[in-house]
Design an enzyme around this catalytic site. Structure first.
Site, PDB file in Angstrom:
ATOM      1  CE  LYS A 214      -3.845   0.102   2.514  1.00  0.00           C
ATOM      2  NZ  LYS A 214      -4.787   0.294   3.630  1.00  0.00           N
ATOM      3  CD  GLU A 220       8.822  -7.801   6.512  1.00  0.00           C
ATOM      4  OE1 GLU A 220       8.642  -8.268   7.644  1.00  0.00           O
ATOM      5  OE2 GLU A 220       8.297  -6.720   6.132  1.00  0.00           O
ATOM      6  N   GLY A 274      -5.274  -4.906   5.500  1.00  0.00           N
ATOM      7  CA  GLY A 274      -4.500  -5.880   4.726  1.00  0.00           C
ATOM      8  C   GLY A 274      -5.117  -7.261   4.688  1.00  0.00           C
ATOM      9  NE  ARG A 275      -7.107  -8.254  10.727  1.00  0.00           N
ATOM     10  CZ  ARG A 275      -6.602  -7.072  11.091  1.00  0.00           C
ATOM     11  NH1 ARG A 275      -5.511  -6.614  10.504  1.00  0.00           N
ATOM     12  NH2 ARG A 275      -7.193  -6.349  12.018  1.00  0.00           N
ATOM     13  CD  GLU A 361      -2.459  -8.714  11.186  1.00  0.00           C
ATOM     14  OE1 GLU A 361      -1.246  -9.024  11.195  1.00  0.00           O
ATOM     15  OE2 GLU A 361      -3.039  -8.288  10.166  1.00  0.00           O
ATOM     16  CG  HIS A 392      -3.045 -40.306   9.105  1.00  0.00           C
ATOM     17  ND1 HIS A 392      -2.838 -41.648   9.372  1.00  0.00           N
ATOM     18  CD2 HIS A 392      -4.162 -40.239   8.340  1.00  0.00           C
ATOM     19  CE1 HIS A 392      -3.792 -42.359   8.771  1.00  0.00           C
ATOM     20  NE2 HIS A 392      -4.600 -41.527   8.136  1.00  0.00           N
ATOM     21  CE  LYS A 517       5.619  -4.245  10.268  1.00  0.00           C
ATOM     22  NZ  LYS A 517       4.637  -3.407   9.583  1.00  0.00           N
TER      23      LYS A 517
END
Length: 554
Positions: A214, A220, A274-275, A361, A392, A517
């Site tokens: 954005k 990153e 964001g999510r 979040e 399993h 951060k």
């Protein structure tokens, strides 16, 4: 409207539910499941999708009390405020309008008094036009070759949602046909290993990179973007960037400075968290490049259908509301801290990782929306794997260890049916046999008396006893295609919002992401000065200093 500073746990409805817990603890799902009328009342169908929550530790009376809690929490009003574009994300002073991202063209949804739907469709139309140019070969790379491979760079909400949708539809026959000869990869981790894996086997001449950030400052994402810019320019020269890199961003100045043509930047808005952004250009651009816009539009329509259902359906038949209230019941009243998401579909293998972010979040908060410390637990630990893989792996704990409410998600019609000659059932029937059996195994368990009748030796009876009374719910979808994937996404997004609205927290900020951060910035400066000037370590505690010393020795 000013929000009330009273906590929901002070309401009569909350206290009523607290008192009701003892009644529920005296009941067992074996008994609750024997009441057919109760079970029937706990089934809801919409658009061929069936929710069965009869295996929750709840009676009809529990549901009435939960609906009273929804009233006490002013849930109707809070949902309306979201759809009206009010600034319900109060700590960031923003609207929360992911529903506008998939609204029909003629819808009116306002943010700050302005209808945002036309803006949304301007971007969607631009994506449609651009993705068709790339897919048809009329937009080519620097050497004139068609761009058939796409790497989308983003992290968190700019990665998990689009990856989930891509993984879910890539084996759907229609989407599979539309994606022939094309590849879509997602680069998220700052780890150079992720870069190496993403570019492995790809040719810069045929690769288009989509940078999703954005602000165009996410550490990153931007380092990965610079790394791939270097990969492209080393092979094709600096001028190739404009042909091989596009952006999803609102910061056009930084996009241009990076070397991407601002005309090839696709916008989104600060009222999209964001999510919750998979239905914006964040997801729609890479997915349209891979599958074509018409497939992705069906995904948006599926999500929109649930948006309408959520807004207009009475709560007792409203799937996201029921799911949200049951999660509040399990977490805050029955004290179950986790939830397992168990899709009986390999195509949904990335669903749990996406919902981990949407849920944890959003609702991983310890204070109310007014900043008051909460005297009760919110949020739950989400995890999951596709069935039967999970069986399993961690089902042992779910059956005989801690009680973890489970979401079972099943599909009636397989994307890729196989029926081998001589087999008793088809491969999909074999899979779905487990989908139907596991919830009952959790609910009913197995008693020592049953084991004695089966002549199980005495010393093994305690080990083979299953207490049962372990809650679950089942969602059965008619098929898994772009439309139903959109529905599934929206159901879980709104479920998370319902939980937050009832708990009285802000599900739409994420300040918890910030502190790490900030501390990483201090470490980054130290690493730079130690590596370039040999400066001593300063300002860190003994433990971190010791670890950094060891790291810098290499």
């Amino acid at each position: 409207m000013a929000s009330s500073t009273a906590l929901i746990c002070d309401s009569e409805a909350w206290k009523d539910l607290k008192g009701h817990v003892e009644d529920i603890k005296k009941t067992h799902l074996r008994d609750l499941m024997s009441d057919a009328n109760r079970c029937e009342s706990m089934m809801v169908e919409i658009d061929g999708l069936l929710l069965d929550y009869s295996r929750q530790s709840a009676t009809v009376e529990t549901m009435d009390k939960l609906l009273n809690l929804a009233k006490a929490a002013q849930l109707t009003e809070k949902i309306s405020r979201m759809y009206r574009g009010e600034h319900i994300n109060s700590t960031e002073n923003r609207s929360v309008l992911h529903v506008a991202l998939r609204a029909p063209k003629d819808a009116v949804i306002k943010a700050d008094g302005k209808n945002v739907v036309p803006e949304v469709w301007n971007v969607l139309d631009k994506i449609k036009e651009f993705s068709e140019k790339v897919r048809s070969g009329s937009w080519v790379g620097a050497t004139g070759k068609p761009l058939k491979d796409v790497i989308a760079i983003g992290i968190g909400g700019s990665f998990l949602g689009p990856l989930f949708v891509h993984t879910a539809i890539q084996t759907d026959p229609e989407a599979l046909e539309c994606a022939k000869g094309r590849q879509l990869r997602f680069l998220a981790n700052i780890d150079p290993v992720d870069v190496a894996r993403n570019i492995n086997g790809l040719n810069p001449e045929t690769t288009l990179v989509v940078v999703v950030s954005k602000t165009f400052t996410t550490a990153e994402t931007m380092l990965n973007a610079r790394t791939l810019r270097e990969w492209i320019t080393a092979a094709l020269g600096a001028s190739a960037v404009a042909k091989h890199m596009v952006a999803v961003s609102t910061n056009l100045a930084l996009v241009e400075k990076f070397g991407i043509d601002p005309n090839n930047a696709f916008a989104f808005w600060d009222w999209v968290g964001g999510r919750y952004s998979v239905c914006s250009a964040v997801g729609v651009l890479p997915l349209s490049l891979q599958y074509g816009f018409s497939v992705v539009e069906k995904f948006l329509q599926g999500a929109s259908s649930i948006d309408q259902h959520f807004l207009s359906t009475p709560f007792e038949k409203n799937i996201p509301v029921l799911l949200g209230l049951l999660s509040v019941w399990n977490v805050s009243f029955l004290g179950y801290p986790a939830r397992a998401i168990l899709p009986y579909s390999q195509a949904l293998e990335k669903f749990a990782p996406h919902i981990q972010q949407v849920s944890m979040e959003s609702n991983g908060k310890g204070v109310s929306i007014d900043g008051l410390p909460l005297p009760f637990e919110t949020g739950e630990i989400d995890f999951g794997e596709p069935g039967t893989n999970g069986q399993h792996s961690f089902y042992q704990l779910i059956h005989q260890g801690r009680v973890i409410p489970c979401d079972f998600i099943g599909i009636v019609k397989s994307q890729q049916p196989v029926y081998l000659k001589g087999e008793v059932v088809s491969n999909h029937d074999e899979l779905m046999s487990n989908f139907f059996a596991q919830p009952d195994a959790l609910a009913y368990g197995k008693t020592p008396e049953q084991l004695q009748k089966e002549n199980v030796s005495e010393n093994l009876i305690p080990h083979k006893t299953f207490s049962g009374n372990r809650p679950s719910l089942s969602l059965l979808l008619p098929e898994l295609n772009a439309y139903s994937v959109g529905q599934l996404l929206a159901i879980y997004e709104h479920r998370v919002a319902v939980q937050g609205f009832v708990w009285g927290i802000n599900s739409f900020d994420q300040w918890g992401v910030e502190l790490g951060k900030v501390l990483a910035t201090q470490v980054r400066k130290q690493l730079h000065s130690s590596r370039t000037q040999g400066t001593d370590l300063e300002g860190f505690n003994f433990s971190t200093t010791t670890l950094l010393k060891r790291y810098l020795q290499v």
